[in-house]
Design a protein around this motif. Structure first.
Motif, PDB file in Angstrom:
ATOM      1  N   LEU A 580       0.826  -1.211   0.000  1.00 22.01           N
ATOM      2  CA  LEU A 580       0.000   0.000   0.000  1.00 22.01           C
ATOM      3  C   LEU A 580       0.863   1.266   0.000  1.00 22.01           C
ATOM      4  N   ASP A 586      -2.680   8.307   0.086  1.00 20.37           N
ATOM      5  CA  ASP A 586      -4.103   8.302   0.419  1.00 20.37           C
ATOM      6  C   ASP A 586      -4.642   6.894   0.626  1.00 20.37           C
ATOM      7  N   THR A 587      -4.266   5.953  -0.238  1.00 22.12           N
ATOM      8  CA  THR A 587      -4.808   4.589  -0.157  1.00 22.12           C
ATOM      9  C   THR A 587      -4.544   3.940   1.197  1.00 22.12           C
TER      10      THR A 587
END
Length: 698
Positions: A580, A586-587
């Motif tokens: 990630l 943001d994710t």
């Protein structure tokens, strides 16, 4: 050396408004007066008892001793500082204007490294050349290095990060060859280690007299080209419309800048970062004195500022460390520390969104599970084979049966001694390679930069500085103490770089640039420790800085094994978070990942893995860059697959490099770090070239 038609200029063009002539005249007068004062102070320093009053008495026919000291020692040193200060100031301003990049300089373009290699290569074979022929060789080496770096960075205009990475990779490769020559021809190159960091020590005025006219002609030529550089600063399209031959101007200015840099290296060795700092300082005066950006003002002011930096650094060194320090410690160490601080300051102000800033696995192919298992099996077999060959090969070759008998305790004293000495070296290479590869994979994921690795982020230099400091001041320190201090140095370097790079968020470009500055500063401090406290043992120092398994023991390997056993499972457990983090900021937040905490833990683990590897084998670069890239190319971008393959490939790479270094020129040895640098640099260059081609096709 040509640039694409649509670069993003990092430097503002020279303003076209009216000049503030009174302020400019005042600035020049103040700069010249300050230079005269600094030069006068410089003349009063030295190893002898001749002071300012003794020098003043020379005007009325003072004693002969003061005259001899002035003519034989202090005046040559002063004139050397004046000469190279002007040369590097002009060269740095010219490079920055051609590249339209504030971080372009003889150092970041690897010009100094290329010139240095050319001179050392001649000296290694016992050839003593006069200043002018040596300068011609240095010019050839410098121009080749600059051409390569500018080609990889599209003239320096596609991003500051790319320019610094291309220059640092090229400089590392050239420095590796230079270090190899210094190690193999230690007697022929004695004294060149300190000189290679920029020393103003001069025995006479011969070199200054020969090179000063060359520098003077190049300076005059650049002044005549000043108006063309002003037009070039408006952009390639505008300059072409105004009738300027952009390509010819860029090539001519680059040749003149390389000539100045090569002359400075020939005279005093590579005095680092003067060419970076001097133009930057002058440009900062633009807010107070309008008009300094115009090149016929910028160039001479940069030259004067370069003189002030060189002489000021030399004065500071001798004032703090004593007169003998001016002989023992290179002035370039001080300028490097100053330049590293300026580079970090520039990086904190910099915003770069170039092609290097993308997820490291963005172009990796998707592979099946069967293919992944096959890659792991092949990599494991190759690594086992490399370990086996490492045990067999060396200055004394053994047979497989000898190893079996050794394991059973049935070998004679000779083979027992050989294998008892060899297995810790093989284990150190194997484990350190795996540790560096895991650390590099982690760093690239967290930084979202496929060209990042622990060395570029200053972690390696921090670990090396800690270990060298302890070995210098506590030579009988144990293995665990060395590993602990190396780990502390790595963590401190990591904390410094991370803290400086944090500015309302973590920019990967800013992190890499600040890490590069910390790396250079750390290496300068290591050099300072070596030449200050152990100047007669540069071979040992060079071996450590080059990364070698020579003389390793089982106790020294143990910390790396423990770090791998403890930290690798922790990194593997965080494989989802690393996937990630490699995407964007943001994710991970949307999916509930504590971004900053995860970054800190991941980079902290990378720092500890790197520190234990450095404490075991010294400073080895490129493993943390090459192994993760090869792993992603083979098995895709998921870290559950990348981590084990990268660890195996890192272990394989260092094992093969160590075996080659021990056998190719046996009984002499090449440090594994030098072999890896010469292997890893072409791959690094290819990565930069590929991303350059991808960007230009968009």
């Amino acid at each position: 050396m040509t640039a694409p038609p649509r670069p993003e200029p990092a430097l503002a063009p020279a303003p076209a408004g009216p000049l503030a002539k009174p302020r400019l005249v005042g600035l020049f007068v103040a700069a010249i007066l300050l230079t005269l004062v600094v030069a006068a102070v410089h003349l009063t320093q030295g190893t002898s008892a001749v002071g300012a009053l003794d020098l003043l008495r020379l005007a009325t026919g003072g004693d002969d001793e003061a005259a001899r000291v002035l003519i034989a020692s202090r005046l040559p040193r002063l004139l050397a500082g004046l000469t190279i200060g002007v040369a590097l100031g002009f060269a740095g301003a010219a490079f920055q204007s051609v590249a339209r990049n504030p971080l372009a300089s003889p150092d970041t373009l690897a010009v100094n490294a290329g010139a240095h290699l050319a001179i050392v290569a001649v000296a290694a074979f016992g050839i003593a050349l006069p200043a002018l022929p040596a300068g011609a060789l240095a010019f050839g080496g410098g121009i080749a290095a600059a051409a390569l770096v500018l080609a990889m960075s599209a003239g320096g205009q596609t991003g500051t990060t790319r320019l610094v990475l291309a220059g640092s990779a090229t400089a590392m490769a050239l420095s590796s060859v230079t270090t190899l020559l210094l190690l193999l021809f230690e007697q022929a190159t004695i004294g060149l280690f300190a000189w290679g960091n920029g020393s103003l020590v001069q025995s006479d005025l011969v070199a200054v007299r020969e090179l000063a006219p060359v520098i003077g002609l190049a300076v005059v030529a650049l002044m005549l080209l000043g108006h063309r550089l002003d037009i070039l600063g408006l952009g390639d399209d505008t300059a072409t419309v105004l009738g300027l031959d952009v390509r010819r101007t860029r090539v001519l200015v680059t040749l003149l800048a390389v000539l100045l840099s090569a002359a400075a290296v020939t005279l005093t060795g590579p005095v680092a970062f003067v060419g970076l700092c001097a133009p930057v300082i002058v440009r900062l005066l633009g807010r107070v004195v309008p008009g300094v950006h115009r090149h016929r003002i910028l160039l001479p002011l940069s030259g004067i500022t370069g003189v002030l930096i060189v002489l000021g650094s030399d004065i500071l060194l001798r004032a703090v460390m004593g007169g003998q320090a001016g002989v023992d410690i290179p002035t370039g160490v001080v300028t490097t520390l100053f330049g590293a601080a300026v580079l970090i300051w520039l990086a904190r102000r910099h915003r770069d969104a170039g092609p290097t800033r993308r997820p490291p696995g963005g172009h990796a192919a998707v592979r099946s599970s069967t293919f992944h298992r096959s890659v792991v099996a092949v990599a494991a077999l190759l690594t086992v084979g490399a370990v086996l060959v490492g045990m067999l090969a060396g200055d004394t070759w053994v047979l497989l049966g000898d190893i079996v008998n050794w394991l059973n305790g049935n070998t004679g004293p000779a083979y027992t001694f050989v294998l008892d000495q060899r297995w810790p070296r093989v284990a150190a290479a194997l484990l350190s390679g795996a540790a560096l590869a895991v650390a590099g994979t982690t760093v690239q994921a967290v930084c979202r930069n496929p060209l990042a690795e622990p060395g570029i982020l200053g972690i390696t230099a921090g670990a090396g500085l800690g270990a060298v400091s302890l070995l210098t001041f506590v030579p009988l320190a144990g293995v665990w103490a060395v590993s602990g201090v190396a780990g502390l140095g790595a963590l401190l370097a990591f904390a410094l770089v991370y803290g400086l790079a944090w500015r309302g968020g973590l920019s990967s470009d800013r992190l890499v640039l600040i890490g590069f500055g910390a790396w250079q500063g750390g290496l300068a401090l290591i050099t300072f420790l070596i030449v200050s406290y152990d100047p007669w043992n540069t071979g040992k120092a060079l071996t450590w800085l080059s990364g070698s398994t020579y003389g390793r023991t089982a106790t020294q390997v143990l910390p790396v094994a423990i770090a791998l056993l403890v930290l690798t499972p922790a990194v593997v457990a965080a494989r989802r978070e690393l996937d990630l983090l490699a995407l964007d900021d943001d994710t991970p937040r949307v999916l509930g990942v504590r971004l900053e905490r995860t970054r800190l833990l991941a980079l902290g683990a990378a720092a500890l893995l790197t520190s234990t590897a450095v404490s075991a084998v010294g400073v080895i670069g490129f493993v943390g860059l090459v192994a993760p890239h090869l792993a992603r190319a083979l098995v895709g971008g998921r870290h559950a697959r990348v981590l084990p393959v990268a660890a195996l490939l890192g272990a394989l790479l260092v094992s093969v490099a160590d075996t080659l270094g021990r056998t190719v020129i046996a009984p002499a040895q090449i440090p594994a770090g030098l072999v890896i640098a010469m292997i890893g640099t072409p791959y690094f260059v290819w990565l930069l070239w590929r991303s350059r081609a991808t960007e230009r096709s968009r």
